[in-house]
Design an enzyme around this catalytic site. Sequence first.
Site, PDB file in Angstrom:
ATOM      1  NE  ARG A  39      -1.202   2.533   2.876  1.00 53.73           N
ATOM      2  CZ  ARG A  39      -0.710   3.656   3.369  1.00 53.73           C
ATOM      3  NH1 ARG A  39      -0.640   4.742   2.624  1.00 53.73           N
ATOM      4  NH2 ARG A  39      -0.251   3.692   4.612  1.00 53.73           N
ATOM      5  CG  ASP A  40       3.009   4.354   3.042  1.00 51.78           C
ATOM      6  OD1 ASP A  40       2.750   5.250   2.231  1.00 51.78           O
ATOM      7  OD2 ASP A  40       3.365   4.582   4.218  1.00 51.78           O
ATOM      8  CG  HIS A 231       3.066   4.527   9.209  1.00 53.86           C
ATOM      9  ND1 HIS A 231       2.454   3.568   8.432  1.00 53.86           N
ATOM     10  CD2 HIS A 231       3.599   5.411   8.333  1.00 53.86           C
ATOM     11  CE1 HIS A 231       2.606   3.865   7.156  1.00 53.86           C
ATOM     12  NE2 HIS A 231       3.307   4.987   7.064  1.00 53.86           N
ATOM     13  CG  HIS A 233       7.425   7.583   5.928  1.00 57.98           C
ATOM     14  ND1 HIS A 233       7.242   7.590   4.573  1.00 57.98           N
ATOM     15  CD2 HIS A 233       6.296   7.085   6.454  1.00 57.98           C
ATOM     16  CE1 HIS A 233       6.033   7.115   4.295  1.00 57.98           C
ATOM     17  NE2 HIS A 233       5.432   6.798   5.417  1.00 57.98           N
ATOM     18  CB  CYS A 264       2.286  10.210   1.668  1.00 58.87           C
ATOM     19  SG  CYS A 264       0.617  10.880   1.562  1.00 58.87           S
ATOM     20  CG  ASN A 273       6.684   3.441   4.300  1.00 58.08           C
ATOM     21  OD1 ASN A 273       6.449   3.926   3.206  1.00 58.08           O
ATOM     22  ND2 ASN A 273       5.787   3.348   5.261  1.00 58.08           N
TER      23      ASN A 273
HETATM   24  N1  COA Z   1     -13.643   4.252  -3.967  1.00 59.59           N
HETATM   25  C1  COA Z   1     -13.805   4.486  -5.290  1.00 59.59           C
HETATM   26  N2  COA Z   1     -14.222   5.668  -5.786  1.00 59.59           N
HETATM   27  C2  COA Z   1     -14.479   6.648  -4.912  1.00 59.59           C
HETATM   28  C3  COA Z   1     -14.318   6.468  -3.524  1.00 59.59           C
HETATM   29  C4  COA Z   1     -13.874   5.209  -3.066  1.00 59.59           C
HETATM   30  N3  COA Z   1     -13.676   4.979  -1.774  1.00 59.59           N
HETATM   31  N4  COA Z   1     -14.656   7.613  -2.906  1.00 59.59           N
HETATM   32  C5  COA Z   1     -15.005   8.484  -3.849  1.00 59.59           C
HETATM   33  N5  COA Z   1     -14.895   7.910  -5.075  1.00 59.59           N
HETATM   34  C6  COA Z   1     -15.172   8.517  -6.373  1.00 59.59           C
HETATM   35  C7  COA Z   1     -16.563   9.100  -6.429  1.00 59.59           C
HETATM   36  O1  COA Z   1     -17.471   8.125  -6.855  1.00 59.59           O
HETATM   37  C8  COA Z   1     -16.386  10.211  -7.414  1.00 59.59           C
HETATM   38  O2  COA Z   1     -16.336   9.666  -8.734  1.00 59.59           O
HETATM   39  P1  COA Z   1     -16.977  10.447  -9.990  1.00 59.59           P
HETATM   40  O3  COA Z   1     -16.213  11.728 -10.081  1.00 59.59           O
HETATM   41  O4  COA Z   1     -16.717   9.499 -11.111  1.00 59.59           O
HETATM   42  O5  COA Z   1     -18.414  10.628  -9.624  1.00 59.59           O
HETATM   43  C9  COA Z   1     -14.991  10.746  -7.113  1.00 59.59           C
HETATM   44  O6  COA Z   1     -14.315   9.648  -6.507  1.00 59.59           O
HETATM   45  C10 COA Z   1     -15.002  11.929  -6.151  1.00 59.59           C
HETATM   46  O7  COA Z   1     -15.751  11.596  -5.009  1.00 59.59           O
HETATM   47  P2  COA Z   1     -16.012  12.567  -3.769  1.00 59.59           P
HETATM   48  O8  COA Z   1     -16.859  11.854  -2.799  1.00 59.59           O
HETATM   49  O9  COA Z   1     -16.444  13.914  -4.269  1.00 59.59           O
HETATM   50  O10 COA Z   1     -14.602  12.677  -3.116  1.00 59.59           O
HETATM   51  P3  COA Z   1     -13.461  13.789  -3.182  1.00 59.59           P
HETATM   52  O11 COA Z   1     -13.112  14.129  -4.579  1.00 59.59           O
HETATM   53  O12 COA Z   1     -13.796  14.874  -2.226  1.00 59.59           O
HETATM   54  O13 COA Z   1     -12.255  12.911  -2.586  1.00 59.59           O
HETATM   55  C11 COA Z   1     -11.611  11.104  -1.170  1.00 59.59           C
HETATM   56  C12 COA Z   1     -12.289  12.448  -1.269  1.00 59.59           C
HETATM   57  C13 COA Z   1     -11.395  10.807   0.302  1.00 59.59           C
HETATM   58  C14 COA Z   1     -12.498  10.019  -1.796  1.00 59.59           C
HETATM   59  C15 COA Z   1     -10.258  11.135  -1.939  1.00 59.59           C
HETATM   60  O14 COA Z   1      -9.559  12.303  -1.583  1.00 59.59           O
HETATM   61  C16 COA Z   1      -9.382   9.929  -1.640  1.00 59.59           C
HETATM   62  O15 COA Z   1      -9.717   8.817  -2.019  1.00 59.59           O
HETATM   63  N6  COA Z   1      -8.230  10.143  -0.996  1.00 59.59           N
HETATM   64  C17 COA Z   1      -7.315   9.098  -0.647  1.00 59.59           C
HETATM   65  C18 COA Z   1      -5.921   9.628  -0.551  1.00 59.59           C
HETATM   66  C19 COA Z   1      -4.943   8.563  -0.122  1.00 59.59           C
HETATM   67  O16 COA Z   1      -5.172   7.369  -0.199  1.00 59.59           O
HETATM   68  N7  COA Z   1      -3.791   9.017   0.333  1.00 59.59           N
HETATM   69  C20 COA Z   1      -2.729   8.138   0.719  1.00 59.59           C
HETATM   70  C21 COA Z   1      -2.844   7.698   2.120  1.00 59.59           C
HETATM   71  S1  COA Z   1      -1.827   8.691   3.210  1.00 59.59           S
HETATM   72 ZN    ZN Z   2       3.395   6.177   5.351  1.00 65.77          ZN
END
Ligand code: COA
Ligand code: ZN
Length: 324
Positions: A39-40, A231, A233, A264, A273
Amino acid sequence: MARDSASPASNPASASNLASASPLRRLPAHVTVVEVGPRDGLQNEKGVVPTAEKIRYIDLLSAAGFAVIEATSFVSPKAIPQLTDAAEVMAGIQRRSGTRYTALVPNAKGMERAIAANLREVAVFTAASETFVRHNINSTIAESIERFRPVVALAHEHGIRVRGYISTAFGCPYEGAVAPEAVARVADELVALGVDDLALGDTIGVATPNQVATLVPLMTERMALDHLGLHFHDTRGTALANVLTALELGVTTFDSSAGGLGGCPYAPGASGNLATEDLLYMLHGMGIQTGVDLNAVVRASQFIAGALGRMPTSRYLQAALATA
Ligand code: COA
Ligand code: ZN
């Protein structure tokens, strides 16, 4: 129940969990290593690793005997295109009994996908600094907690264990220093939601041992010591020093990534990490058991290095390959 009110904060390492080999200090006899490379590590690679190679990588890590593998993320494919194939990965791996497979889940949609993929454990993730949360999950800290409320409820309805990550607990790429009180406030919110475990993330690898010594007691006022993970890095070379300090405080869960892959995408410069090989070498050398086969981790790292076309940063791995 995970949130044990009888927190062993005043008794960091119980007598039955002490490494007899260490003449130095009271140290835990056993540590749980959470392997986060799939994942990371892979979320931060420029190229997307083919699904079949991810599956092979996770199977090699399972063979190494990890108690926990963070295998993927059920996040927006727009946010992390590298992990779009989370469902296929979870369907393709051979789940080893004795290994718990977990994945990041940012919202209810992610939780539904994780349930469909038959996950028994997930992690929600917020941070101790507002700017990072805005960049990473597009919300405020308070909104992120509200978003997790149905996630945790749904998880527990299905008997799924939930870890609550607090990123930027030791420093933020946008805001700089982060007050321990800010970390404690977020921990309070996550504990009130009912998360089973807490994990503090040093997202950009700035932590130093004095911060560990400050934050760990603050956390054990809120969560039992054996449900607290750290966790780190290794961006600035302090990760193992931080682990040693945490061990002295009785912490028994540490995240690391095979080869030291990772970072990240929303934390500029967060490369690397803590490498699993380096962590295992130190723990095993100190007489602390992990149940993980270091040579098998090296094989997994060699495999993913081939898939990525570059040498991982783990010092142990480099030494092992140089003398092989
Ligand atoms: N799985 C799949 N698709 C997802 C989803 C999920 N968990 N959550 C949202 N989506 C899709 C929505 O369906 C939407 O799709 P569309 O544009 O085709 O309709 C799009 O993503 C935007 O959704 P929205 O609810 O408006 O979210 P957002 O744009 O405000 O984003 C998060 C918020 C949390 C979903 C997004 O920022 C995210 O996934 N971040 C993860 C970051 C990450 O993993 N960082 C590393 C870890 S440190
Ligand atoms: Zn990390």
